[in-house]
Design an enzyme around this catalytic site. Structure first.
Site, PDB file in Angstrom:
ATOM      1  N   ASP A  76       0.879  -1.148  -0.185  1.00  0.00           N
ATOM      2  CA  ASP A  76       0.066  -0.034  -0.152  1.00  0.00           C
ATOM      3  C   ASP A  76       0.809   1.290   0.141  1.00  0.00           C
ATOM      4  OD1 ASP A  76      -2.163  -1.580   0.214  1.00  0.00           O
ATOM      5  OD2 ASP A  76      -2.763  -1.034   2.216  1.00  0.00           O
ATOM      6  N   HIS A 127      -5.910   2.860  -4.975  1.00  0.00           N
ATOM      7  CA  HIS A 127      -5.985   2.910  -3.414  1.00  0.00           C
ATOM      8  C   HIS A 127      -6.702   4.228  -3.085  1.00  0.00           C
ATOM      9  CE1 HIS A 127      -5.168   1.479   0.457  1.00  0.00           C
ATOM     10  NE2 HIS A 127      -4.330   2.317   0.842  1.00  0.00           N
ATOM     11  N   HIS A 131      -7.872   8.629   0.010  1.00  0.00           N
ATOM     12  CA  HIS A 131      -7.816   7.734   0.862  1.00  0.00           C
ATOM     13  C   HIS A 131      -8.920   7.962   1.828  1.00  0.00           C
ATOM     14  CE1 HIS A 131      -5.777   5.263   4.085  1.00  0.00           C
ATOM     15  NE2 HIS A 131      -5.251   4.685   3.152  1.00  0.00           N
ATOM     16  N   HIS A 225       3.853  -2.617   3.940  1.00  0.00           N
ATOM     17  CA  HIS A 225       4.247  -1.100   3.408  1.00  0.00           C
ATOM     18  C   HIS A 225       5.635  -0.672   3.199  1.00  0.00           C
ATOM     19  CE1 HIS A 225       0.272  -1.252   5.382  1.00  0.00           C
ATOM     20  NE2 HIS A 225      -0.035  -0.162   4.820  1.00  0.00           N
TER      21      HIS A 225
END
Length: 268
Positions: A76, A127, A131, A225
């Protein structure tokens, strides 16, 4: 035109509209937070039955074939913290495919890294632009959040397709799953993760290695991540050790192709 024909055409149009457009109220917007049930000894995880049903109904995924030692590496990328270049170097050296889920902020601030992801054969997924928690926004805002990422990505890279969505914050509802599927996305959750995103609480590469290796399992969709210095340091050893244990790294495209093939009645 005779009045009867006009009335008939009107009724036909009304019928088509009524049957082709589902009202927004047809889907629940109850917010869920993604979770799974960890297992010991590198056994595949499970999740809540309601989550499994929602994903089944909307063609979402959180894990691959649990009978095969295959791993799906996903990242991500909400913002850049200086470690993605090292991650890409490792993936290139080890010839491992990955998926990077990017936000609008990432596209604007790290365009050269996104271009490199594409050039080196990785998948770039959506994504969202800002966000947000997708269940908290309306249909129009949700579509706009995803469309802005897709358009900016296409302008930057020339790649027009974007097929995978990682819901921000792991928050979703029946409505967000159904709507995003209708506009062409496969929602991708995960079956392996650990608390690695707190950049001021990194504990070293060995810690990351230990956390990842005790959680991998057949079919794992791995979420890590790239803002984590620990992950960047641990990644080469994770890849090497996983391969030593018989695992193979695959892409999400491989996973979706295998799922589609299972739906065909091939003769035995």
């Amino acid at each position: 035109m005779p009045r009867k024909i006009i009335v008939l055409l009107f009724l036909m149009l009304a019928f088509v509209c009524a049957t082709s457009i589902e009202p927004a109220l047809a889907y629940s917007n109850k917010t869920y937070n993604w979770s799974y049930k960890p297992e010991k000894d590198n056994k595949p995880v499970t999740t809540e039955p309601v989550f499994e049903k929602l994903l089944e109904d909307t063609n979402g995924v959180f894990i691959g074939d649990t009978t095969k030692k295959e791993l799906y590496l996903t990242f991500d990328n909400g913002y850049e913290n200086g470690y993605t270049e090292k991650v890409l170097d490792v993936l290139q050296e080890k010839q491992v495919p990955a998926t990077f889920f990017v936000t609008g902020h990432y596209l604007e601030t790290a365009p050269e890294l996104v271009q490199r992801m594409v050039a080196e054969g990785h998948i770039v997924g959506n994504h969202s632009w800002h966000h947000p928690s997708l269940p908290s926004v309306g249909d129009g805002r949700l579509i706009d959040e995803l469309q802005k990422v897709k358009e900016a990505f296409a302008e930057l890279t020339g790649v027009k397709e974007m097929n995978y969505l990682r819901p921000p914050r792991g928050e979703f509802s029946e409505r967000t799953l159904a709507l995003s599927e209708k506009i062409g996305y496969t929602n991708v959750f995960w079956s392996m993760a650990y608390k690695d995103w707190e950049v001021d609480k990194q504990k070293g590469g060995q810690y990351a290695y230990d956390q990842i290796m005790k959680r991998i399992h057949p079919g794992a969709i791995m979420l890590i991540h790239s803002v984590s210095s620990d992950n960047a340091e641990a990644l080469p050893s994770v890849i090497d050790e996983a391969r030593e244990l018989g695992y193979e790294f695959k892409s999400l495209d491989d996973l979706m192709l295998s799922k589609q093939l299972q739906q065909f009645p091939f003769p035995q």
